[in-house]
Design an enzyme around this catalytic site. Structure first.
Site, short mmCIF file in Angstrom:
data_model
loop_
_atom_site.label_atom_id
_atom_site.label_comp_id
_atom_site.label_asym_id
_atom_site.label_seq_id
_atom_site.Cartn_x
_atom_site.Cartn_y
_atom_site.Cartn_z
N CYS A 2 0.83 -1.20 0.00
CA CYS A 2 0.00 0.00 0.00
C CYS A 2 0.87 1.26 0.00
O CYS A 2 1.98 1.27 0.53
CB CYS A 2 -0.87 0.04 1.25
SG CYS A 2 -1.82 -1.46 1.49
N ARG A 27 4.78 0.73 -6.17
CA ARG A 27 4.83 -0.15 -5.00
C ARG A 27 3.93 -1.38 -5.18
O ARG A 27 4.09 -2.36 -4.45
CB ARG A 27 4.40 0.62 -3.75
CG ARG A 27 5.35 1.73 -3.37
CD ARG A 27 4.75 2.64 -2.33
NE ARG A 27 4.57 1.98 -1.04
CZ ARG A 27 5.46 2.03 -0.05
NH1 ARG A 27 6.58 2.70 -0.20
NH2 ARG A 27 5.22 1.42 1.09
N TRP A 76 -2.97 -2.62 -1.59
CA TRP A 76 -2.56 -3.95 -2.03
C TRP A 76 -3.27 -4.90 -1.08
O TRP A 76 -2.93 -4.97 0.10
CB TRP A 76 -1.04 -4.07 -1.93
CG TRP A 76 -0.45 -5.30 -2.52
CD1 TRP A 76 -0.15 -5.50 -3.84
CD2 TRP A 76 -0.05 -6.49 -1.83
NE1 TRP A 76 0.42 -6.75 -3.99
CE2 TRP A 76 0.48 -7.37 -2.79
CE3 TRP A 76 -0.08 -6.89 -0.49
CZ2 TRP A 76 0.97 -8.64 -2.46
CZ3 TRP A 76 0.40 -8.14 -0.15
CH2 TRP A 76 0.92 -8.99 -1.14
N ASN A 102 -1.28 1.37 6.09
CA ASN A 102 -0.40 0.39 5.47
C ASN A 102 0.05 -0.55 6.57
O ASN A 102 0.48 -0.10 7.62
CB ASN A 102 0.82 1.12 4.85
CG ASN A 102 1.68 0.18 4.03
OD1 ASN A 102 1.33 -0.98 3.85
ND2 ASN A 102 2.80 0.68 3.55
N GLY A 103 -0.09 -1.85 6.37
CA GLY A 103 0.30 -2.81 7.41
C GLY A 103 -0.86 -3.75 7.71
O GLY A 103 -1.78 -3.88 6.88
N GLU A 488 18.46 -16.00 -9.83
CA GLU A 488 17.97 -14.65 -10.10
C GLU A 488 17.34 -14.57 -11.50
O GLU A 488 16.29 -13.97 -11.69
CB GLU A 488 19.12 -13.64 -9.95
CG GLU A 488 18.78 -12.20 -10.29
CD GLU A 488 17.67 -11.59 -9.44
OE1 GLU A 488 17.21 -12.22 -8.47
OE2 GLU A 488 17.24 -10.47 -9.76
N LYS A 492 13.53 -13.46 -12.17
CA LYS A 492 13.20 -12.34 -13.08
C LYS A 492 12.17 -12.79 -14.10
O LYS A 492 11.18 -12.12 -14.35
CB LYS A 492 14.44 -11.85 -13.83
CG LYS A 492 15.41 -10.99 -13.09
CD LYS A 492 14.98 -9.58 -12.83
CE LYS A 492 14.22 -9.46 -11.56
NZ LYS A 492 14.89 -9.44 -10.31
N GLU A 495 8.60 -13.74 -12.49
CA GLU A 495 7.81 -12.67 -11.86
C GLU A 495 7.20 -11.71 -12.87
O GLU A 495 6.15 -11.15 -12.62
CB GLU A 495 8.62 -11.93 -10.78
CG GLU A 495 9.74 -11.09 -11.28
CD GLU A 495 10.49 -10.38 -10.15
OE1 GLU A 495 9.88 -10.05 -9.14
OE2 GLU A 495 11.71 -10.16 -10.30
N HIS A 511 18.89 -35.76 -9.51
CA HIS A 511 18.33 -36.30 -8.27
C HIS A 511 16.82 -36.13 -8.20
O HIS A 511 16.24 -36.15 -7.12
CB HIS A 511 19.03 -35.67 -7.07
CG HIS A 511 20.49 -35.99 -7.02
ND1 HIS A 511 20.97 -37.25 -6.76
CD2 HIS A 511 21.58 -35.23 -7.30
CE1 HIS A 511 22.29 -37.25 -6.83
NE2 HIS A 511 22.69 -36.03 -7.15
N LYS A 611 6.40 -3.69 -4.66
CA LYS A 611 7.82 -3.34 -4.67
C LYS A 611 8.44 -3.49 -3.29
O LYS A 611 9.53 -3.98 -3.14
CB LYS A 611 7.98 -1.90 -5.17
CG LYS A 611 9.41 -1.41 -5.24
CD LYS A 611 10.18 -2.13 -6.32
CE LYS A 611 11.63 -1.72 -6.38
NZ LYS A 611 12.44 -2.72 -7.09
#
Ligand code: F6R
Length: 616
Positions: A2, A27, A76, A102-103, A488, A492, A495, A511, A611
């Protein structure tokens, strides 16, 4: 996560709030809303599911809603689906108090039941609404004065558990906004006859560069020309002002189609800005570090703590630092570290890596490491963020604001700082040969130019993306630092393109996972690390013989060897083995970007992602 922006001044608030929210879009959010108070219309709240543009269209860019103070929010969703009703601001039942948050309010169910039993009707499914309703509950019992409002805020804070940054507006006290922070970032912005509260400085930078950072427990009362900050006992607290010195253009696209593309292209500069001032006369100089050689000699373990891509930097760092420091290096996900009863002593150095400096898991893990006695050194991009402020030592990555959700330049500069730390510590401890030290420093200075060379060849990578963008499943395999970069590369890709992908240690495939390889699977095989080149080549042959398409990645000097097996190949310039990840990651970022572009994805704002992850 948020985003919050609040404004109080002499100008119309709504357009300013919308502008501030547009700066916070990066964000991640699924709905947005504003509350504005004006003497004629009273408290007006408009909110809408979807992009900020939807909200902006409803209020004609802010022209149809009048008043000089207000709150804005991008949500969010955590508690309750994304919807108009669940969007913030939330208002009390009497419609006179608006709250943005926010939270997470962890005990909201209990408070909601308490209020419902007293006849309060709730409009939304959110945890946040309890704050607005509880405020009204306490405030309505007394005089409708500013003091009573502050008193009600304190009562609410005593009652709620969890993490929160709150912005509060009451129609009964229309000369002020109240801002509260606990475990979720909030800054204040100061201008001539106006004040802001916001989740981060990007929301206010167009209007002011004078800011201060709220600490946990702070309660700030903002008027158009003043701010008073209190602690939880309502004792006044002095706040330092900081000057933000980056340009607003740093948070704009500057002609690129996406922030991610811009940030990929900015990497040579970001790397230079981070590294060059810290190398003087061929030596790494970290004047901002206060760790003595004796502390290093005594260090029992280096514990790297991070999340996501920052954790992947930690993975690469483990290989590098263990090798040149000859000390045990453990790397762990912050969300695991928090609850795993880690073995940490006063001799442990915790290396905390975070772009935002606000990731709640990383912050909590850092606090836990400190509690257990570790000294904390952090690598952080956002100046003044909580992790930076709470660390014993901080080394900033001078990457500038990173707006795209998928990190690129922050990853690269974090790696750069890892090299600096490695060289600096190894030199202090005498675990690196002088000739080796000199060679790595010399190569480090060449990395930006070599990144530029890769970026100049990006058309090749765009071509590979056009061939492979429809593959349903992609594996990134490699060994040692190649494995770390593969993790990474895989993150990338998945996502931003939503293609299922896994990063795998090449030697581990047989394995179990090799059973997933079938005709049509794309395997990106990273084989830049010379010592293990042949081993990874064998793994490439294994997957190729099971029908996989193989995109090989290696250094220029080995390209002809990899071409014997790979269907296509990408070559990065040769460099010192320790620095390979800095070059190898760039084609991985470009590949993910071009695949997502080809698939028409919302590259800068991938679905479900935020973000800065400020909730657990
Ligand atoms: C992926 C990405 C995330 C972050 C992670 C940690 O592209 O950006 O995985 O790396 O959320 O964030 P920070 O570094 O801000 O702690």
């Amino acid at each position: 996560m948020c985003g919050i922006v609040g404004f109080i001044g002499n100008e119309e608030a709504a357009p300013i709030l919308l502008e501030g929210l547009s700066r916070l879009e990066y964000r991640g959010y699924d709905s947005a809303g504003i509350a504005v108070y004006g003497p004629e219309d009273g408290l007006k709240v408009v909110k809408a599911k979807g992009r900020l543009q939807v909200l902006s269209d409803i209020v004609s860019g802010g022209k149809t809603i009048h008043g000089t103070l207000g709150l804005g929010h991008t949500r969010w969703a955590t508690h309750g689906e994304p919807s108009d009703i669940n969007s913030h601001p939330h208002v009390s039942q009497d419609g006179r108090i608006a709250v943005v948050h926010n939270g997470i309010i962890e005990n909201y169910v209990e408070i909601k039941e308490f209020l419902q039993s007293r006849g309060v009707h709730f409009a939304s499914q959110t945890d946040t609404e309890v704050v607005a309703q509880l405020l009204e509950y306490y405030y309505s019992k007394g005089e409708h004065t500013p003091e009573a409002l502050l008193d009600a805020v304190v009562k609410v804070l005593h009652r709620i558990d969890g993490a929160y940054a709150l912005g509060i507006l009451s129609a009964d006290c229309p000369d002020r906004l109240i801002a509260v922070r606990k475990d979720s970032p909030l800054i204040l912005g100061y201008g001539k006859n106006f004040r802001f509260l916001a989740s981060d400085v990007t929301a206010v930078i167009k209007y002011t560069r004078e800011v201060s950072y709220l600490d946990d427990g702070d309660i700030a009362v903002l008027t158009a020309d003043g701010v008073q900050v209190y602690d939880s006992l309502l004792q006044p607290v002095a706040k330092e002002h900081s000057h933000v010195d980056w340009e607003i253009s740093a948070a704009e696209k500057g002609g690129y189609e996406h922030f991610m593309a811009k940030e990929i292209m900015e990497q040579p500069k970001a790397f230079r800005d981070t590294v060059f001032p810290r190398i003087q006369a061929g030596r790494v100089v970290l004047d901002d570090l206060r760790i003595a050689p004796d502390d290093l000699e005594d260090m029992d373990k280096l514990y790297i703590i991070a999340c996501g891509s920052s954790y992947h930097v930690g993975m690469a760092a483990k290989y590098t630092l263990e090798k040149i420091l000859r000390k045990p290096v453990e790397v762990t996900l912050a969300s695991e570290f928090r609850y795993c009863d880690p073995i940490v002593t006063e001799k442990t150095l915790a290396l905390v890596i975070s772009q935002s400096g606000e990731t709640i898991d990383t912050l909590a893990a850092m606090r836990e490491a400190k509690r257990l006695g570790a000294r904390v050194l952090s690598i952080v991009n956002v100046v003044g963020s909580t992790i930076a402020r709470e660390s014993d030592d901080v080394l900033y990555t001078w990457a500038g604001p990173e707006i795209a959700v998928a990190t690129t330049k922050a990853y690269s500069t974090q790696l750069a700082v890892v090299y600096l730390i490695g060289l600096y510590f190894a030199d202090l401890m005498g675990t690196i040969e002088p000739a080796e030290y000199k060679a790595v420093v010399a190569e480090l200075l060449l990395i930006p130019t070599k990144i530029e060379a890769i970026l100049n060849n990006r058309k090749d990578i765009q071509y590979f993306a056009s061939i492979y963008f429809n593959h349903p499943s992609v594996f990134f395999i490699g060994r040692n630092i190649d494995y770390a970069v593969g993790l990474e590369g895989s993150l990338k890709l998945k996502e931003i393109s939503y293609i299922h992908s896994e990063g795998y240690a090449a030697g581990e495939l047989k394995h179990g996972t090799i059973s997933l390889i079938e005709p049509g699977t794309l395997v990106v095989a990273l084989a830049s690390y010379g010592k293990l080149f042949e081993k990874t080549m064998s793994n490439m042959v294994e997957v190729k013989s099971r029908g996989a398409d193989v995109l090989g990645v290696t250094v220029e000097s080995r390209r002809k060897d990899i071409d014997k097996t790979a269907d296509h190949s990408i070559a990065i310039p040769d460099t010192h083995p320790m620095l390979l990840p800095s070059l190898e990651v760039v084609p991985m970022q470009l590949f993910a970007y071009y695949v997502a572009l080809q698939r028409g994805c919302d590259i800068d704002k991938p679905r479900n992602l935020a973000k800065s992850v400020t909730v657990e």
